[in-house]
Design an enzyme around this catalytic site. Structure first.
Site, PDB file in Angstrom:
ATOM      1  N   GLY A   1       0.831  -1.197   0.000  1.00 55.61           N
ATOM      2  CA  GLY A   1       0.000   0.000   0.000  1.00 55.61           C
ATOM      3  C   GLY A   1       0.857   1.235   0.000  1.00 55.61           C
ATOM      4  O   GLY A   1       1.275   1.716   1.047  1.00 55.61           O
ATOM      5  N   THR A   2       1.157   1.750  -1.168  1.00 55.13           N
ATOM      6  CA  THR A   2       2.022   2.915  -1.231  1.00 55.13           C
ATOM      7  C   THR A   2       2.059   3.414  -2.666  1.00 55.13           C
ATOM      8  O   THR A   2       1.517   2.775  -3.564  1.00 55.13           O
ATOM      9  CB  THR A   2       3.449   2.533  -0.778  1.00 55.13           C
ATOM     10  N   THR A   3       2.656   4.597  -2.873  1.00 52.62           N
ATOM     11  CA  THR A   3       2.947   5.034  -4.239  1.00 52.62           C
ATOM     12  C   THR A   3       4.357   5.586  -4.256  1.00 52.62           C
ATOM     13  O   THR A   3       4.683   6.499  -3.501  1.00 52.62           O
ATOM     14  CB  THR A   3       2.003   6.161  -4.683  1.00 52.62           C
TER      15      THR A   3
ATOM     16  N   LYS B   1       9.873   7.010   2.944  1.00 52.96           N
ATOM     17  CA  LYS B   1       9.916   5.919   1.975  1.00 52.96           C
ATOM     18  C   LYS B   1      11.057   6.065   0.990  1.00 52.96           C
ATOM     19  O   LYS B   1      11.259   5.184   0.158  1.00 52.96           O
ATOM     20  CB  LYS B   1       8.598   5.856   1.208  1.00 52.96           C
TER      21      LYS B   1
END
Lengths: 204, 274
Positions: free
Chosen positions: B57-59, B90
């Site tokens: 779950g990330t971009t 991140k």
């Protein structure tokens, strides 16, 4: 993720001094993807009675249509609006009719009863009523909402203060939930007027 | 790093009837190890790995352009539906001229990037010159390949500037390693790709490229429930990386799409007239 978390939702209702407030988020999603940011979860039954539905969006819409139908029939027969307590019993009965194939939503009912006394209650998806004197919550962000409401709620708040409290509780709770948020929709109802407001929230 | 193969050296379990050993002669050196006692062996294995494997779950995104490499990411950590943090770093600084992005399991990414940083420094000391981006990404890919199937979750991009110019590699926990010009990793990557691919030109200035990267992350955080928080943008140039911006995505929305104040007043008047 369970079926109740398929669309994502957050609904909360609070009691004030001769008034109540009901608020919801505005996101409609399909699991993690956001489809719309203006989904209506709270609907008016009559000027002193509102119902907010969380859970599967299709059941939210269908159940609302059924309830409006039943209330209109009641109005024709009794020539008056339904009391909130009666309406809550009606919703509970309709939900239990589908005990073995339930509507996948959890309603939050808020209304002004006799003598302008505010009434709120919530139910699970098969009609178990939970009456409360202070606040009720429902939806994917319900745990965060319980915490926020417990911390921020005070009894006998006036309409403006109630609006501030419920908005802050809603926004801070949905900011901890991936599946709800993207704005807020708040109705504050007093014996004289209904104030509808849209909240500017985080759109992530 | 050597794979632990001691599990292969157990003796073969005896079968009920001990006398017919002539059948089993050819099989005396078959490797075997303890199996869990469960009714659904294949399903159990898959479930155990899936339980440990968090959804990505990330971009994150990175692209090469005329002035170097632009790297950007969101900052949300989610556990299922719950947002556990809105301020996760991140983009990991491996060394002053190389960056790695994090997607997948946070612990996995942090550990393996730090490990990679150590290996890169050892390479520098042993060879008296910096390691190339190609070499660093290969080191990481080989490390991850030896743990293939064990439930690591790492979807990372290694971006840097070495003697051959800007370099960008995608490395994942399956052991895959891809060289490319544009990558986006995570649950929000389809949305980021949409904005990135339509706005990309090789000949961009640093400001244009950073605005493109920021916009792509913003659009991904808007549509994807598991992305959000702060959009960080880093630029890797010939002198190393530099953090360009870290904008809160909630505020970016109203910056790109300001709410005209008149409408709010209208709504209040209409409601009060009821």
């Amino acid at each position: 993720m369970s079926i109740f978390e398929y669309n994502g939702s957050a609904v909360v209702a609070m009691v004030g001094k001769n008034c109540f407030a009901i608020a919801s988020d505005r996101r409609l999603g399909v699991q993690l993807q956001t489809i719309a940011t203006d989904f209506k979860r709270i609907s008016k039954i009559h000027d002193r009675l509102f119902i907010g539905l969380s859970g599967l969006a299709t059941d939210v819409q269908t159940l609302y249509q059924r309830l409006v139908f039943r209330h209109k029939l009641y109005q024709l027969r009794e020539e008056r609006d339904m009391k909130p307590e009666t309406f809550a019993s009606l919703v509970s009965a309709i939900l239990y009719e589908k005990r073995f194939g339930p509507y996948l939503c959890q309603p939050v009912i808020a209304g002004l009863g006799e003598d302008d006394k505010p009434f709120i209650c919530t139910m699970d998806s098969i009609g178990a009523k939970e009456l409360a004197k202070d606040f009720v919550v429902s939806g994917t962000a319900s745990e965060s909402l319980y915490g926020a409401c417990e911390a921020m709620y005070k009894p006998d708040m006036e309409a403006e203060e109630l609006f501030e409290t419920i908005s802050q509780a809603l926004l801070s709770s949905v900011d901890r939930d991936c599946l709800s948020g993207w704005g807020g929709h708040v109705y504050v109802v007093t014996p004289n007027e209904i104030k509808e407001r849209i909240l500017k929230g985080r759109m992530d | 790093m050597k794979l632990d193969t001691s599990g292969f050296e157990t003796s073969m379990p005896t079968i009920g009837f001990g006398s017919s050993n002539d059948m089993l002669d050819g099989f005396s050196t078959v490797p075997s190890f303890d199996l869990p006692r469960t009714t659904d062996f294949d399903g159990f294995q898959k479930e155990a790995v899936q339980m440990v494997k968090p959804a990505r779950g990330t971009t994150t995104l990175a692209f090469i352009f005329k002035e170097g490499v632009m790297v950007a990411a969101d900052s949300r950590a989610s556990m299922g539906g719950y947002i556990s943090s809105q301020s996760v770093k991140k983009i990991i600084e491996i060394n002053p001229y190389m960056l790695g992005t994090m997607a997948g399991g946070a612990a996995d990414c942090q550990f393996w990037h730090r490990n990679l940083g150590i290996k890169c420094r050892l390479h520098e000391l042993a060879n008296k010159r910096r390691i190339s981006v190609s070499g660093a990404s290969k080191l990481l890919a080989n490390m991850l390949y030896s743990y293939r199937g064990m439930g690591l979750s790492v979807g990372t991009m290694i971006a840097g500037w070495d003697e051959t110019g800007p370099g960008l590699y995608y490395v994942d926990n399956e052991g895959g390693r891809l060289k490319g010009d544009r990558f986006s990793v995570g649950s929000g990557s389809p949305y980021a790709y949409g904005v990135l691919d339509s706005g990309y030109k090789f000949d961009m200035s640093v400001e244009e490229a950073s605005e493109l990267a920021r916009r792509s992350i913003y659009h991904a955080t808007f549509r994807d429930g598991a992305s959000g928080g702060v959009a960080s943008v880093y630029h890797v140039g010939p002198n190393g990386w530099k953090k360009l911006s870290g904008d809160d995505v909630g505020e970016l929305h109203y910056h790109y799409y300001p709410v005209p104040p008149a409408i709010a007043e209208q709504v209040m008047e209409e409601a009060a007239a009821e």
